[in-house]
Write a protein that holds these residues in place. Structure first.
Motif, short mmCIF file in Angstrom:
data_model
loop_
_atom_site.label_atom_id
_atom_site.label_comp_id
_atom_site.label_asym_id
_atom_site.label_seq_id
_atom_site.Cartn_x
_atom_site.Cartn_y
_atom_site.Cartn_z
N TYR A 37 36.48 34.82 -43.44
CA TYR A 37 37.26 35.06 -42.23
C TYR A 37 37.48 33.78 -41.44
CZ TYR A 37 37.03 40.06 -42.95
OH TYR A 37 37.18 41.32 -43.47
N ILE A 55 45.76 39.02 -44.37
CA ILE A 55 45.02 39.99 -43.56
C ILE A 55 44.87 41.27 -44.38
CG2 ILE A 55 44.95 41.32 -41.42
CD1 ILE A 55 46.78 39.28 -40.16
N ASP A 92 42.40 44.34 -40.27
CA ASP A 92 41.23 43.58 -39.83
C ASP A 92 41.59 42.75 -38.61
OD1 ASP A 92 39.58 44.56 -41.78
OD2 ASP A 92 39.67 42.79 -43.07
N LEU A 94 40.73 39.74 -37.95
CA LEU A 94 40.85 38.30 -38.24
C LEU A 94 41.53 38.10 -39.57
CD1 LEU A 94 37.24 37.13 -37.26
CD2 LEU A 94 39.32 36.70 -35.95
N THR A 96 42.02 35.89 -43.13
CA THR A 96 41.05 35.33 -44.07
C THR A 96 41.73 34.30 -44.98
OG1 THR A 96 41.43 36.85 -45.94
CG2 THR A 96 39.97 37.62 -44.18
N GLU A 163 33.76 37.57 -35.71
CA GLU A 163 33.82 37.21 -37.12
C GLU A 163 32.57 37.69 -37.85
OE1 GLU A 163 35.11 33.12 -39.10
OE2 GLU A 163 33.01 33.05 -38.48
N GLN A 166 32.60 41.56 -38.38
CA GLN A 166 33.54 41.98 -39.41
C GLN A 166 33.02 41.65 -40.80
OE1 GLN A 166 36.71 43.65 -38.74
NE2 GLN A 166 36.16 44.13 -40.85
N ARG A 167 32.47 40.45 -40.97
CA ARG A 167 31.96 40.05 -42.28
C ARG A 167 30.78 40.91 -42.72
NH1 ARG A 167 30.51 33.98 -42.54
NH2 ARG A 167 30.16 34.56 -44.71
#
Length: 208
Positions: A37, A55, A92, A94, A96, A163, A166-167
């Motif tokens: 990300y 995305i 998402d 963010l 990537t 970040e 989300q990861r």
């Protein structure tokens, strides 16, 4: 005469071009693999230097997907398209490094972005990792995520908190989740609850 800064950026640009020379977009879908990300500033650098980004849609879909690729993945070519797709709630939060790049190349692209930031805008480099008291939290991954998220936000690292969250959600594995959290914070012992600090308990431990 070309400055040292310009020479360094040109060298990085050439390395980026080399590593993505064999890049081919897939069918617009991707799987559950851990993605790299990017913060908004990092995504902007990626676009300027020709690093493929995209995305992922957070929803499963069964239309047009290949086996093992249940998520729609949108390739981003410019800042306007990036802003437009990020506005959709289903996507998402963010962008990537492009999911169709090999994993090792995705990691290389992130390294190059950080090198560019060090030259162009060192003030935007990821800050030092704050200390999060998560050791001894009985292995509750969600609790550890919340503590890590709160630690980052209290340190003013809002983008890093988003970040990281989300990861970890995308990792699908507790060991991968711990590794990801360790990229953002230093682990420290969790503070014991006040009930555990009874005076009699302390006196009982002080034996000679």
């Amino acid at each position: 005469m070309q400055s040292e800064k310009e020479k360094a950026l040109e060298a990085i640009h050439s390395l980026i071009a080399y590593y993505i020379s064999d890049f081919h977009e897939g069918n617009g879908y991707t799987g559950r693999q851990q993605l790299v990300y990017l913060t908004p500033s990092q995504a902007e650098i990626a676009l300027r230097y020709g690093i493929p980004i995209g995305i992922r849609d957070s929803r499963h879909t069964g239309i047009g997907t290949a086996p093992g690729k249940p998520f729609r993945y949108v390739t981003i070519k410019d800042a306007q398209k990036l802003e437009r797709w990020l506005a959709f709630d289903s996507m998402d939060s963010l962008a990537t490094i492009h999911a169709d790049l090999p994993r090792r190349v995705q990691q290389k692209m992130r390294e190059f972005i950080l090198q560019i930031m060090e030259i162009e805008c060192p003030e935007q480099l990821p800050p030092q990792k704050p200390v999060a008291p998560i050791l001894g939290t009985r292995g509750d991954i969600f609790n550890m995520m919340c503590i890590t998220n709160r630690t980052l936000r209290q340190a003013g690292q809002i983008e890093e908190a988003v970040e990281m969250w989300q990861r970890v959600l995308d990792s699908g594995d507790s060991f991968k989740a711990l590794k990801i959290m360790g990229e953002y914070v230093e682990f420290d012992e969790a503070h014991p609850p006040m009930a555990a600090l009874r005076p009699e308990g302390l006196r009982g431990d002080l034996r000679v």
